[in-house]
Design an enzyme around this catalytic site. Structure first.
Site, short mmCIF file in Angstrom:
data_model
loop_
_atom_site.label_atom_id
_atom_site.label_comp_id
_atom_site.label_asym_id
_atom_site.label_seq_id
_atom_site.Cartn_x
_atom_site.Cartn_y
_atom_site.Cartn_z
CB SER B 21 40.59 44.55 47.09
OG SER B 21 40.97 43.70 48.14
N GLY B 46 42.18 42.32 50.75
CA GLY B 46 41.11 41.46 51.24
C GLY B 46 41.40 40.91 52.63
CG ASN B 69 47.34 37.31 42.53
OD1 ASN B 69 47.14 36.83 43.64
ND2 ASN B 69 46.38 37.89 41.83
CG ASN B 99 38.14 42.63 48.95
OD1 ASN B 99 38.58 41.53 49.28
ND2 ASN B 99 37.56 42.84 47.79
CG ASN B 125 37.19 38.43 47.24
OD1 ASN B 125 36.74 37.91 46.23
ND2 ASN B 125 38.46 38.36 47.56
CB CYS B 128 39.58 35.18 46.38
SG CYS B 128 41.36 34.93 46.40
CE LYS B 163 37.47 42.45 42.88
NZ LYS B 163 38.71 42.99 43.46
CG ASN B 190 38.54 38.77 42.27
OD1 ASN B 190 39.74 38.69 42.10
ND2 ASN B 190 37.99 38.80 43.47
N GLY B 242 42.39 45.26 34.09
CA GLY B 242 43.33 45.65 33.04
C GLY B 242 43.41 47.12 32.72
#
Ligand SMILES: Cc1cc2nc3c(=O)[nH]c(=O)nc-3n(C[C@H](O)[C@H](O)[C@H](O)COP(=O)(O)OP(=O)(O)OC[C@H]3O[C@@H](n4cnc5c(N)ncnc54)[C@H](O)[C@@H]3O)c2cc1C
Ligand SMILES: Cc1cc2nc3c(=O)[nH]c(=O)nc-3n(C[C@H](O)[C@H](O)[C@H](O)COP(=O)(O)OP(=O)(O)OC[C@H]3O[C@@H](n4cnc5c(N)ncnc54)[C@H](O)[C@@H]3O)c2cc1C
Ligand SMILES: Cc1cc2nc3c(=O)[nH]c(=O)nc-3n(C[C@H](O)[C@H](O)[C@H](O)COP(=O)(O)O)c2cc1C
Ligand SMILES: Cc1cc2nc3c(=O)[nH]c(=O)nc-3n(C[C@H](O)[C@H](O)[C@H](O)COP(=O)(O)O)c2cc1C
Ligand code: FES
Ligand code: FES
Lengths: 280, 305, 305, 280
Positions: B21, B46, B69, B99, B125, B128, B163, B190, B242
């Site tokens: 996502s 999301g 980000n 998501n 989610n 975040c 998540k 996440n 990753g």
């Protein structure tokens, strides 16, 4: 749009920290239009991690050559310098929306014009941008001149305004395509002392369309100047990028029409000045 | 014959390679590069109840083998998502995972309910790091993970994936809370809360000060969390963080992941999910493994303390 | 004139560049490369009451822009340290920081007491992820951080630095506990718990399963934790985690670190601490800054939530 | 011991995935002795992060040349292959303890022998290793032959036993310095079929000292063979490294004398077989 492993044909210095790279491409070059960019992967597996966005400066569809003009400023561009003819480079592109070009006398075949036209997909009604052989000025500052060269070749002898800090480059290439050619340096070493926007401001009423690429401050002044004088204005914008294709939403630039953001990578990099705003 | 399919808590995937996502837009963008039907599934960007404009730029910074980000959940809101984005997938035969992020447990529930008929799974989610309200707060307290999962599960017709946030002392506590509350599957990790300073201007680089770290740099941490979680929960796990090569993916599966997901790698290699998929396939062929789950290290072979 | 000196909780350093425990042996090794007196200070390899032979090899793995280590606190024990290693520093005029790990609060106290006369500061390692007993357990619960700090502070004649574990949900909780218990200074971060799988042999790469992640990969996380901590505590902070250039160091100082420490970078660039030091110096000269603390972003300039 | 930016003089393939690199050094080469290694940084800023340990295969103190023999197996060695003559390389060294060489007829000046002697700092009493012109065998397997070439040059025509999987390399260079030369390949494509340890086992009683470098299994068998026959034995060991100089304690190998670990980077890489053990 695709990823292509291209071969470097040439890579040489044109000024301090400024280089020109010629790349042979089997497919990207044939889809490219002026003002679009490519997204380049250099270096090892993870260092640098991201691709680097670089404008297409020129293309030669006969030879299959793309030319890039780049300024060395960080990790990625330092690695560009170290590449040599024969090396290969992972290039994604052509990306984004280029400059709308609507002149009757084109140096390019009709088809590329058409595709530029449809690719624009501006939020503005199409009639507004369907002008022919308008009186055109092109203004560029520093490395921001890169995407303007191919544009100038596609226009009918536009007036060209270029500005540099001290050292100039690509002057012959541009002046060749210019109606009137204005050259400025901050210190007056070459051309006039000052900024090209000063000259453009004086002549603004001669033009119906202005194309600009360069530092944010130049773009912002050009936008204000053009809008104050009801001149159509196209700006090529820069923002840090992730994916380069509209999937990650990191390349945000403020929309002028609402309080939202536009994506430089797919909504731009070239925007009608009325689409974007700068205030912050 | 190699069977690449996996069942992650009721959601059947033709292969274990998902895309994460926020790194894959609403699917459209990467459809220019390959046939999306090749993917095991797609977790779309999301979404929230109301449209969100997202954070002020800059929104990305490159770090050593990673990125930070600060998108801040920019999205058109659930209604626009359903009307404008979902129809795109009509042309595809690929599971779509929505998501969702809420400010309140109620918001999560409403969204899960509304989406239940139109997507193949819901991913909660709760992690975040780029928004002030909700988001990560839910993911760092096991009671809240439990509560939100429990509430959503009640009104969610599709498989429910929770998540998890890696920004916790003990990931297994969160995983167990989600499992206990009825989650069908867990996905992790996440992004990790990170930061960058703009030294030229002497201030935090991001307007939101902190941002989310992802990419190869975080893989050892993600892998450890997947391993720890796999030792404790019985529900399936989607491993991510990753992954950029098939070898990375195999590490995650060995560590206990039932499926894996590609995030940041999409940005530098748009073909990453396909490369990973092909790599897993040839690995299995070479080793004579015919089911994904047989790649895993047997649970409890050496118990993690 | 540029004044590079800093005072970190009573420990006066001629400059803010330290080297991190476990990455600099007992100092000898790097003395072949440059004069150790150039350093702000040296945190020597972590020591324990009894000698420890350390973990089974392999003890290191390279990850994307980082390393995982599983040394497991191999060290000769406190007595051998005092007898065989400490005398080396007699020839130098550089502050020595003893990094200590205990299985119990008592062990920590005894060691701090014994070392009080012979080193310049004590660094409590409550955060080593590579040992089963003690270590990280102390560092992930604020009550324990408080207890061990409080106990050691009572019998410690030198400045007391508490080294925090990044493997927590909220680093500021640990920092505040250490401060409240009387710590003179806080250092962070220790390594982050990570893992690697040996896919050829289908097993965890390290005998101890998990290992500690350090190096440039972790810098965004470390920097965030230093920032968060600096917003909350009044005692000085030694920032570390992935620093390899002077620009990294400036980021940490701006984020609120009073001194910085170089760890993993020593391995790939033995001159890293000197390069960083020279870089900070020229930065200050160029900007006309005459005190290290003036590099910092003013606390509360924009409060972190 | 230091870091030096060296210049690559040559870099060429000697067999599949096996390359020889010649490096010009202004200082490291003059301190080097047979069996020591260098620690090399290649690639970008962070990728790969760590240096790579590579044995010194040969040195030419007159020209200031170091030769390395390396096998391409991962990220770092792949980058080695891409370096070209004229490129520079960040090299740390010489590191570790090399082979003790105590022959009377040396091809090297006396001084380097002395330094090898004092640098050893073995835990064993010095008398035990102070032999002259002993009967010597050298055994190497695969890329493990690298540190043995310079050693052989320093010995007085030792018997040399080399083993390879299939493809052989450096055979002429070694046989030139050999008393008797034994060559084995696993498949028997060149030389005898099998492993060099088999031949050494037959002849073991001819020798007073054996030097070995190669796969762990070969080292372990050599150790056992020598110790069972009371032959002095020196092994060059490998372990993953961080600092390369004894500061990080990651390059642990089991000590035979106690339950502790030795550091391959400073206690080795060459160990008397009685110093180390293999069982695990
Ligand atoms: C659409 C577009 C077209 C461009 N065209 C050109 C061109 O023709 N010639 C040219 O020299 N430069 C161009 N740039 C700027 C160029 O992308 C950056 O100079 C380059 O990415 C810097 O990379 P680096 O690794 O050298 O610097 P670093 O500072 O190491 O880069 C770090 C990160 O920041 C990003 N970044 C840094 N500067 C910029 C910037 N100005 N714009 C966007 N991202 C940046 C990098 O991409 C990278 O992700 C363009 C940028 C955009 C967005
Ligand atoms: C003292 C010593 C001398 C050596 N001499 C030589 C030589 O002369 N020629 C040669 O080809 N090789 C030699 N090696 C092995 C060489 O160091 C590895 O092949 C090399 O580090 C692999 O790096 P890579 O990036 O290609 O592989 P990767 O697998 O990408 O390396 C990952 C990590 O593991 C380490 N590593 C991988 N394999 C080994 C190994 N076998 N030993 C130690 N570390 C390893 C790397 O250094 C790196 O840290 C020597 C090793 C040691 C310890
Ligand atoms: C630009 C970006 C945006 C993201 N947006 C979301 C999001 O909206 N919802 C979510 O759950 N995760 C989001 N993530 C996290 C990813 O889904 C993934 O969990 C994380 O990046 C770790 O995987 P990776 O290292 O492979 O990227 C985002 C990540 C990135 C890089
Ligand atoms: C090989 C190695 C050994 C370490 N040993 C110790 C130790 O004994 N005590 C300790 O407090 N920290 C130890 N650390 C952690 C470092 O001191 C430092 O906190 C961490 O590596 C983060 O900094 P860096 O990224 O600059 O390395 C060790 C780190 C490494 C890499
Ligand atoms: S760079 Fe990803 S959306 Fe523009
Ligand atoms: S490699 Fe650091 S001690 Fe040997």
């Amino acid at each position: 749009m695709r990823c292509e492993i291209c071969t470097i044909v040439d890579n040489y210095r044109v000024a301090t920290d400024t280089y020109k790279m010629v790349i042979e491409s089997k497919s990207i070059v044939f889809e490219a239009s002026a003002g679009q960019f490519v997204h380049i992967r250099v270096g090892g597996e993870y260092d640098p991690l991201l691709r680097r966005p670089i404008s297409i400066c020129e293309f030669d569809k006969e030879k299959g050559y793309l030319t890039l003009l780049y300024r060395v400023c960080g990790k990625g561009t330092k690695l560009f310098v170290n590449t040599r003819p024969g090396d290969s480079l992972d290039i994604m592109g052509p990306l984004g929306k280029g400059f709308p070009v609507f002149n009757t006398e084109l140096t390019r075949p009709k088809s590329s014009m058409d595709s530029a036209n449809t690719q624009r997909g501006l939020n503005l009604p199409l009639s507004e941008v369907s002008f022919n052989d308008k009186k055109v000025a092109v203004i560029g500052g520093g490395i921001g001149i890169a995407p303007l060269l191919e544009l100038c070749k596609n226009l009918n002898k536009p007036d060209i305004y270029l500005g540099f800090r001290d050292e100039t480059y690509m002057v012959d290439e541009f002046s060749e395509h210019a109606g009137t050619f204005y050259l400025y340096t901050e210190d007056g070493k070459e051309g006039c002392k000052g900024y090209p926007i000063e000259a453009l401001a004086k002549n603004i009423n001669n033009y119906e369309v202005v194309y600009a690429c360069g530092p944010k401050i130049m773009l912002s002044k050009t936008k204000n100047l053009c809008e104050a004088n009801s001149v159509e204005c196209y700006l090529s914008m820069e923002e840090k990028m992730g994916c380069g294709i509209g999937a990650c939403l990191v390349c945000a630039c403020k929309s002028a029409q609402d309080d939202l953001y536009k994506k430089v990578c797919v909504d731009g990099p070239v925007f009608n000045s009325k689409e974007v705003k700068f205030n912050d | 014959m190699i069977d690449m399919s996996v069942d992650i808590g009721g959601l059947k995937l033709k292969n274990p390679v998902l895309v994460s996502s926020g790194t894959f837009g609403f699917g459209r963008e990467y459809s220019d590069f390959y046939d999306l039907n090749l993917l095991g599934g797609i977790a779309v960007k999301g979404i929230t109840m109301k449209p969100r404009k997202g954070n002020k730029p800059p929104r990305i910074a490159e770090t050593a083998a990673g990125i930070l980000n600060s998108v801040g959940l920019e999205n058109p809101g659930i209604n626009n998502f359903i009307e404008q984005e979902l129809p795109f997938f009509k042309n595809y035969d690929v599971p779509v995972i929505a998501n969702i992020s809420g400010n309140t447990i109620e918001e999560y529930s409403i969204m899960a309910k509304e989406l239940g008929n139109s997507v193949d799974a819901i991913e909660l989610n709760v992690s975040c790091p780029n928004v002030k309200e909700g988001g990560i707060a839910f993911g760092t307290k096991s009671e809240l993970v439990y509560k939100v999962t429990k509430a959503v599960k009640k009104c969610c017709k599709t498989p429910l994936i929770v998540k998890l946030s890696p920004n916790v002392t003990d990931i297994t506590e969160m995983a167990l809370a989600a499992e206990k509350a009825g989650a069908d599957c867990i996905s992790l990790i996440n992004t990790i809360v990170g930061m960058k300073i703009d030294i030229e201007n002497k201030r935090p680089y991001f307007d939101n000060i902190v941002a989310g770290l992802s990419g190869p740099a975080v893989m050892p941490i993600a892998l450890r969390m997947v391993w720890q979680t796999a030792q404790k929960v019985k529900i399936p796990i989607i491993g991510m963080g990753g992954i950029s090569t098939w070898r990375d993916a195999i590490e995650f599966i060995m560590a206990g992941a039932d499926a894996i997901s590609i995030g940041t790698a999409n940005f530098y290699n748009p073909y990453a999910p396909i490369d990973v998929l092909r790599g897993i396939e040839s690995y299995m062929r070479e080793k004579g493994i015919n089911k994904i789950e047989k790649i895993k290290i047997n649970k409890g072979a050496k118990n993690y303390e």
